[in-house]
Design a protein around this motif. Structure first.
Motif, short mmCIF file in Angstrom:
data_model
loop_
_atom_site.label_atom_id
_atom_site.label_comp_id
_atom_site.label_asym_id
_atom_site.label_seq_id
_atom_site.Cartn_x
_atom_site.Cartn_y
_atom_site.Cartn_z
N ARG A 198 0.21 22.36 5.63
CA ARG A 198 -0.78 21.92 6.66
C ARG A 198 -0.33 21.71 7.60
O ARG A 198 0.18 20.38 8.54
CB ARG A 198 -2.23 21.14 6.37
CG ARG A 198 -3.84 20.88 7.43
CD ARG A 198 -4.76 20.17 6.13
NE ARG A 198 -5.65 20.02 7.20
CZ ARG A 198 -5.98 19.17 8.40
NH1 ARG A 198 -5.31 18.52 8.01
NH2 ARG A 198 -7.21 19.63 9.16
N ARG A 203 -1.43 20.59 12.48
CA ARG A 203 -1.90 20.48 12.89
C ARG A 203 -2.11 20.23 14.41
O ARG A 203 -0.54 19.41 14.67
CB ARG A 203 -3.03 19.12 12.40
CG ARG A 203 -4.50 18.86 13.66
CD ARG A 203 -3.84 17.90 14.83
NE ARG A 203 -5.46 16.94 15.41
CZ ARG A 203 -5.39 16.20 16.42
NH1 ARG A 203 -3.46 15.97 16.58
NH2 ARG A 203 -5.41 15.71 17.04
N ARG A 245 -5.75 24.18 13.28
CA ARG A 245 -5.50 23.68 12.26
C ARG A 245 -5.04 24.55 11.53
O ARG A 245 -5.81 26.19 11.39
CB ARG A 245 -5.67 23.23 10.97
CG ARG A 245 -6.87 21.31 12.19
CD ARG A 245 -7.56 21.20 10.75
NE ARG A 245 -9.22 21.26 11.08
CZ ARG A 245 -8.96 21.26 12.23
NH1 ARG A 245 -9.60 20.97 13.12
NH2 ARG A 245 -10.56 21.90 12.50
N GLU A 273 -8.50 20.75 19.13
CA GLU A 273 -7.32 21.30 17.74
C GLU A 273 -7.83 22.26 17.46
O GLU A 273 -7.94 23.02 17.15
CB GLU A 273 -7.15 20.10 17.11
CG GLU A 273 -8.17 20.43 15.84
CD GLU A 273 -8.48 18.86 15.21
OE1 GLU A 273 -7.80 18.10 15.41
OE2 GLU A 273 -9.65 18.54 14.53
N GLU A 278 -6.71 29.22 8.78
CA GLU A 278 -6.91 27.97 10.35
C GLU A 278 -8.15 28.45 10.67
O GLU A 278 -9.55 29.05 10.41
CB GLU A 278 -6.00 28.98 11.22
CG GLU A 278 -6.09 30.70 11.14
CD GLU A 278 -5.57 31.34 12.24
OE1 GLU A 278 -5.42 30.40 13.87
OE2 GLU A 278 -4.68 31.90 11.94
#
Length: 218
Positions: A74, A76, A91, A89, A107
């Protein structure tokens, strides 16, 4: 003849096995290799490190978890006042099999920033002999076409350069790190524009610069 056929079959089998294997050794991927394969998927991931809960203001990171056939990685990236927790943000979640296949699982989040680097505009001024207050829009700095912008790394070695377009804009992709941006002399303008030092952090949007040359008009 039968012996030669057996040898040829063995050689072909060896070549097929080598092409199908994730690495030169033919061994399954390690977790570290899986992480590197994910980080190579996008230039915005360059320089990312693992998530550190004790690091205040960490804008970008990766974390990894085991799955039945490999790992889930993952990513970020956060931006905007990250010392206070980041306003925005984005991801990404990737799956990596032990055989080396990488796939984007999903995502979400805010639209991600552009790749690391610098961008901006090159202008020249003054364009009128008298500066007024408030400024006269007709006397605004003009864009400079053809200005060469050189980027040096911390050791003073040139790592990139760009030439400004007709509207004065330029953009240079760079890896995270510290750089000095050094404009070169432009014919018809006095001296050179000031050099600027920039620090690029993994995951943050491109740094915007304004480079100003002196026209010599007084």
């Amino acid at each position: 003849m039968q012996y030669r056929r057996l040898i040829l079959a063995a050689v072909l089998a060896s070549l097929v096995g080598a092409c199908a294997s994730p690495g030169i050794s033919g061994e399954p991927l390690t977790e570290a290799e899986a992480i590197q394969r994910v980080l190579a998927q996008d230039s915005r991931f360059t320089g990312l490190g693992p998530a550190d809960p004790d690091l205040i203001g960490q804008a970008a990171w990766y974390e990894v978890a085991d799955t039945a056939d490999g790992w889930q990685v993952r990513i970020r990236i956060g931006w905007g006042d990250c010392p206070a927790g980041c306003i925005h943000e984005h991801r990404w979640t990737y799956g990596v099999t032990r055989s080396g296949a990488v796939s984007l699982v999903g995502e979400d989040g805010d639209p991600p920033p552009a790749a690391n680097g610098i961008h901006g505009v090159v202008v020249a001024g003054p364009t009128c002999p008298v500066v007024t207050d408030p400024p006269d829009p007709a006397c605004a700095d003009r864009p400079v076409e053809g200005a060469v912008i050189v980027v040096l790394d911390e050791s003073g070695v040139e790592v990139a350069r760009a030439t400004s377009a007709a509207d004065g804009t330029f953009a240079i992709g760079l890896a995270p790190g510290a750089y000095r941006v050094v404009p070169q002399a432009v014919e018809g303008l006095m001296g050179t524009a000031d050099a600027q030092d920039v620090g690029l952090v993994a995951g943050e949007p491109m740094t915007e610069l304004t480079i100003v040359y002196d026209t010599g008009i007084r």
